[in-house]
Scaffold this motif. Structure first.
Motif, PDB file in Angstrom:
ATOM      1  N   HIS A 215     -21.181  33.977 -25.221  1.00  0.00           N
ATOM      2  CA  HIS A 215     -20.639  33.846 -26.511  1.00  0.00           C
ATOM      3  C   HIS A 215     -18.710  33.859 -25.824  1.00  0.00           C
ATOM      4  CE1 HIS A 215     -23.257  34.883 -29.919  1.00  0.00           C
ATOM      5  NE2 HIS A 215     -24.109  34.756 -29.101  1.00  0.00           N
ATOM      6  N   MET A 216     -18.310  33.249 -26.290  1.00  0.00           N
ATOM      7  CA  MET A 216     -16.774  33.079 -25.197  1.00  0.00           C
ATOM      8  C   MET A 216     -16.273  33.389 -25.954  1.00  0.00           C
ATOM      9  SD  MET A 216     -17.559  30.284 -22.343  1.00  0.00           S
ATOM     10  CE  MET A 216     -16.061  30.204 -21.563  1.00  0.00           C
ATOM     11  N   GLU A 217     -15.925  34.578 -26.851  1.00  0.00           N
ATOM     12  CA  GLU A 217     -14.992  34.637 -27.784  1.00  0.00           C
ATOM     13  C   GLU A 217     -13.827  34.843 -27.949  1.00  0.00           C
ATOM     14  OE1 GLU A 217     -19.109  37.150 -29.984  1.00  0.00           O
ATOM     15  OE2 GLU A 217     -17.485  37.994 -28.381  1.00  0.00           O
ATOM     16  N   PRO A 218     -12.605  34.040 -28.856  1.00  0.00           N
ATOM     17  CA  PRO A 218     -10.704  34.081 -28.295  1.00  0.00           C
ATOM     18  C   PRO A 218     -11.002  35.288 -29.529  1.00  0.00           C
ATOM     19  CG  PRO A 218     -11.776  31.867 -29.966  1.00  0.00           C
ATOM     20  CD  PRO A 218     -13.079  32.776 -29.360  1.00  0.00           C
TER      21      PRO A 218
ATOM     22  N   VAL B 235     -13.055  25.924 -22.759  1.00  0.00           N
ATOM     23  CA  VAL B 235     -13.847  25.240 -23.597  1.00  0.00           C
ATOM     24  C   VAL B 235     -13.714  23.975 -23.273  1.00  0.00           C
ATOM     25  CG1 VAL B 235     -13.588  24.802 -26.635  1.00  0.00           C
ATOM     26  CG2 VAL B 235     -12.865  26.827 -25.416  1.00  0.00           C
ATOM     27  N   ALA B 236     -12.906  23.307 -23.111  1.00  0.00           N
ATOM     28  CA  ALA B 236     -12.631  21.868 -22.513  1.00  0.00           C
ATOM     29  C   ALA B 236     -14.075  21.391 -22.114  1.00  0.00           C
ATOM     30  CB  ALA B 236     -11.422  21.158 -22.371  1.00  0.00           C
ATOM     31  N   ARG B 237     -13.653  21.958 -21.069  1.00  0.00           N
ATOM     32  CA  ARG B 237     -15.403  22.360 -19.474  1.00  0.00           C
ATOM     33  C   ARG B 237     -16.304  21.874 -20.281  1.00  0.00           C
ATOM     34  NH1 ARG B 237     -17.052  19.225 -15.716  1.00  0.00           N
ATOM     35  NH2 ARG B 237     -18.629  20.701 -14.591  1.00  0.00           N
ATOM     36  N   LEU B 238     -17.090  22.765 -21.071  1.00  0.00           N
ATOM     37  CA  LEU B 238     -18.056  22.626 -21.642  1.00  0.00           C
ATOM     38  C   LEU B 238     -18.343  21.694 -22.596  1.00  0.00           C
ATOM     39  CD1 LEU B 238     -17.718  27.023 -22.489  1.00  0.00           C
ATOM     40  CD2 LEU B 238     -19.042  25.562 -20.823  1.00  0.00           C
ATOM     41  N   LYS B 239     -17.287  21.978 -23.451  1.00  0.00           N
ATOM     42  CA  LYS B 239     -17.191  20.117 -24.263  1.00  0.00           C
ATOM     43  C   LYS B 239     -17.873  19.172 -23.293  1.00  0.00           C
ATOM     44  CE  LYS B 239     -14.565  20.979 -28.529  1.00  0.00           C
ATOM     45  NZ  LYS B 239     -13.508  21.159 -29.156  1.00  0.00           N
TER      46      LYS B 239
ATOM     47  N   PRO C 230     -14.516  26.139 -35.037  1.00  0.00           N
ATOM     48  CA  PRO C 230     -12.812  26.959 -35.121  1.00  0.00           C
ATOM     49  C   PRO C 230     -13.135  27.786 -35.934  1.00  0.00           C
ATOM     50  CG  PRO C 230     -13.698  24.898 -35.974  1.00  0.00           C
ATOM     51  CD  PRO C 230     -15.198  25.627 -35.751  1.00  0.00           C
ATOM     52  N   THR C 231     -12.341  28.833 -35.263  1.00  0.00           N
ATOM     53  CA  THR C 231     -11.968  30.726 -35.658  1.00  0.00           C
ATOM     54  C   THR C 231     -10.070  30.313 -35.560  1.00  0.00           C
ATOM     55  OG1 THR C 231     -11.248  31.473 -33.174  1.00  0.00           O
ATOM     56  CG2 THR C 231     -13.376  31.433 -34.451  1.00  0.00           C
TER      57      THR C 231
ATOM     58  N   LYS D 163     -14.945  28.871 -30.648  1.00  0.00           N
ATOM     59  CA  LYS D 163     -15.498  30.255 -30.190  1.00  0.00           C
ATOM     60  C   LYS D 163     -16.930  29.194 -29.572  1.00  0.00           C
ATOM     61  CE  LYS D 163     -19.207  33.356 -32.689  1.00  0.00           C
ATOM     62  NZ  LYS D 163     -19.137  34.127 -30.950  1.00  0.00           N
ATOM     63  N   VAL D 164     -17.345  29.593 -28.405  1.00  0.00           N
ATOM     64  CA  VAL D 164     -18.160  28.639 -28.063  1.00  0.00           C
ATOM     65  C   VAL D 164     -19.616  29.471 -27.792  1.00  0.00           C
ATOM     66  CG1 VAL D 164     -19.005  26.891 -26.430  1.00  0.00           C
ATOM     67  CG2 VAL D 164     -16.922  26.558 -26.803  1.00  0.00           C
ATOM     68  N   VAL D 165     -21.007  29.347 -28.161  1.00  0.00           N
ATOM     69  CA  VAL D 165     -21.984  29.900 -28.476  1.00  0.00           C
ATOM     70  C   VAL D 165     -23.115  28.824 -27.618  1.00  0.00           C
ATOM     71  CG1 VAL D 165     -24.219  30.833 -29.081  1.00  0.00           C
ATOM     72  CG2 VAL D 165     -21.784  31.476 -29.925  1.00  0.00           C
ATOM     73  N   LEU D 166     -23.457  29.075 -26.270  1.00  0.00           N
ATOM     74  CA  LEU D 166     -24.637  28.371 -25.262  1.00  0.00           C
ATOM     75  C   LEU D 166     -26.098  29.183 -25.903  1.00  0.00           C
ATOM     76  CD1 LEU D 166     -22.094  28.285 -23.346  1.00  0.00           C
ATOM     77  CD2 LEU D 166     -23.120  26.333 -22.872  1.00  0.00           C
ATOM     78  N   ARG D 167     -27.481  29.034 -26.859  1.00  0.00           N
ATOM     79  CA  ARG D 167     -28.594  28.806 -26.509  1.00  0.00           C
ATOM     80  C   ARG D 167     -29.208  28.279 -25.599  1.00  0.00           C
ATOM     81  NH1 ARG D 167     -31.880  30.541 -30.654  1.00  0.00           N
ATOM     82  NH2 ARG D 167     -30.168  32.619 -30.824  1.00  0.00           N
ATOM     83  N   VAL D 168     -29.495  29.472 -24.494  1.00  0.00           N
ATOM     84  CA  VAL D 168     -29.999  29.179 -22.559  1.00  0.00           C
ATOM     85  C   VAL D 168     -31.762  29.024 -23.578  1.00  0.00           C
ATOM     86  CG1 VAL D 168     -31.186  30.424 -20.754  1.00  0.00           C
ATOM     87  CG2 VAL D 168     -28.795  31.113 -21.474  1.00  0.00           C
TER      88      VAL D 168
END
Length: 556
Positions: free
Chosen positions: A194-197, A227-231, A266-267, A272-277
């Protein structure tokens, strides 16, 4: 010869080191003012590993191998980096009361006092190899400097400069930090990242064994770049920040490839970005390995071995529904069986299975693709999730026309799945005749086999969980968490599933036709031999697989 009554020297003597050599090292230490440890290593009297073991023995501590130790990110985050660098210490595991700390000098009481003051916890020191610890501390320092450099670069609005995030400069620092986050998440067996702003910064957390752990807090100025990198890695639109997006990343750790499912939201403070492994290396697609009791496994297998009918797996998000369905597919698949799935998204890719991923932008939804699937002569159809009336209606019709339909539904129990389908608008007589079995499940943390501790439960312990005396009898011994280096001192390692299997019998079909409540269906299912989630969990606690506290946490 000098008196060698020093604890470290005494331990080295017991290891068989020449007393004369130790005497010379002690004299040099006094003469030069250098520490005895540095003199011993510099003169090659002992290796770092031998010195670590001797120090641990001399001061009555445990020693561990850092390279093979599962470090808890939450423990690392509890000790400020300046303190880590100054004293060469590292948090390894943390509980509500204490923290296990890696040290290299057992005589450094100032370091232990500083850690105690900074964390407010009882410190449990363990000895580690200085070289191994320094590697980790250097890596932490580099990661922190990368973040500071990104922040200094003023990356508040990176949209105009993210066309090639791997090109160099501050963008290369972003790439390295993101790669480190993903690699660390995979190595720590995290199921989600989780990456939470927030207003002032961004919090980074991992979910390990179902529990979230905070591992880092990064400056707000870095937020947009990360966030841009993950996108970019997920093939998402970096200019769209007002709508949720979903994507996928394929990461490689050593020779091991792992898929990660990306979701943005969007918050008020940013995305917020969530990555499920989705790590198939640590996932068993065999029903025998999913902690089914003998009775539940027999009942569940009997349902999907029929040529037609609908089998539902219910539970909250993250309860292992997809894993159970894939394990079911693994059992029914074969050269003579045509299996087609429709999922959003396709979580695991399986050989010999035709998998379709929905794409709402292209008009490919569950409702639109299912009729096409049924025209493709399937024997087994897996629907990722029944979300609306259209999907439910097609699933029911497929089950009634000779297909085996497997799907998931979000309900709290197996009996409530019947009433949920009726609430969606499916005629009660269709629900009763098409639905063959419902499996409800939860995931509970598994006790660490290395350190779990047995105890005799008190009457109050048993009353708090409503112990089923008539089914499980009187428990002489139960087990609880303790903590050791194998489980990062949490007391738990891995998870196991709790199950509730409800075959749809004639009596339950009659209740569905009469629009009976979930409570009515529950009472009938129990009378017909269903074991509910709580009892199944308590049976696994009695067998020593988990604890009463964990069963209370995950069941109602």
């Amino acid at each position: 010869m000098r008196d060698l009554a020093h604890p470290l020297l005494d331990a080295l003597l017991m290891q068989g080191v020449d007393p004369d050599v130790l005497d010379l090292a002690a004299r040099e230490s006094e003469r030069t003012g250098k520490s005895l440890r540095s003199v011993l290593v510099k003169n090659r009297v002992v290796t770092e590993t031998e010195l670590t073991e001797a120090s641990a023995y001399a001061f009555g501590m445990d020693s561990i191998d850092l390279e093979a130790y599962p470090i808890d990110p939450a423990a690392m985050a509890r000790i400020p980096l300046p303190l880590v660098e100054r004293h060469l210490v590292l948090g390894l595991a943390v509980t509500d009361r204490d923290i296990t700390v890696a040290i290299t000098d057992p005589g450094d009481v100032v370091a232990l006092d500083d850690v105690r003051a900074a964390t407010g916890l009882t410190v449990r020191p363990v000895m580690v190899d200085r070289r191994e610890l320094r590697k980790i501390v250097d890596k932490l320092r580099r990661e922190r400097s990368h973040l500071e450099e990104i922040a200094d670069a003023g990356h508040v609005e990176p949209v105009a400069t993210v066309s090639d995030l791997g090109s160099g400069g501050e963008d290369a620092l972003t790439v390295r930090y993101v790669n480190t986050l993903l690699e660390q998440a995979i190595r720590n067996r995290a199921s989600d990242l989780h990456m939470e702003p927030s207003e002032k910064d961004m919090r980074v957390r991992y979910r390990i064994d179902g529990v979230l752990h905070e591992i880092d807090v990064v400056p707000r100025a870095v937020q947009s770049a990360l966030v841009a990198r993950l996108k970019v890695m997920s093939n998402l639109d970096i200019t769209e920040r007002r709508q949720p997006q979903n994507g996928r990343i394929t990461a490689k750790v050593g020779e091991h490839t792992v898929d990660l499912r990306t979701a943005t939201l969007p918050t008020v403070w940013g995305e917020k970005v969530v990555l499920r492994v989705l790590d198939t290396k640590h996932t068993d697609f065999e029903l025998n390995k999913l902690a089914f009791s003998e009775l539940n496994l027999h009942r569940f297998r009997a349902s999907f071995r029929k040529p037609h009918g609908m089998v539902l797996v219910t539970g909250p998000t993250g309860s292992g529904k997809s894993t159970t369905l894939y394990a079911t597919l693994h059992e029914v698949s074969g050269p003579s069986v045509n299996i087609i799935t429709v999922e959003d998204p396709v979580e695991y890719r399986m050989a010999g299975v035709n998998q379709v991923q929905v794409d709402p932008k292209a008009g490919l939804t569950f409702g639109s693709v299912l009729p096409a699937i049924l025209r493709s002569d399937p024997d087994v159809v897996l629907i990722g999730e029944i979300r609306d009336r259209t999907t439910a209606q097609i699933a029911v019709e497929a089950a009634l026309t000779g297909h085996l339909v497997l799907s998931t539904l979000h309900t709290n129990s197996a009996p409530s799945a019947v009433t949920r389908l009726v609430e969606m608008g499916i005629e009660p007589f269709l629900v009763g005749s098409s639905l063959d079995c419902v499996l409800a499940q939860r995931l509970a943390r598994r006790l660490c086999d290395w350190c779990k501790k047995s105890y005799a439960p008190s009457p109050s312990d048993l009353n708090s969980v409503h112990w089923p005396w008539e089914m499980l009898g009187k428990p002489g011994t139960l087990w609880k968490q303790k903590g050791c280096r194998e489980c990062a001192y949490t007391g738990y390692r891995g998870r196991l599933a709790l199950h509730e299997v409800m075959p749809v019998t004639e009596e339950i079909e009659r209740l569905a036709l009469q629009r009976g409540t979930a409570k009515d269906i529950y009472r009938v299912a129990l009378a017909e031999g269903m074991v509910d989630l709580r009892v199944d969990g308590l049976a696994k606690a009695l067998a020593g697989h988990t604890s009463l506290d964990e069963i209370l946490r995950v069941t109602v």
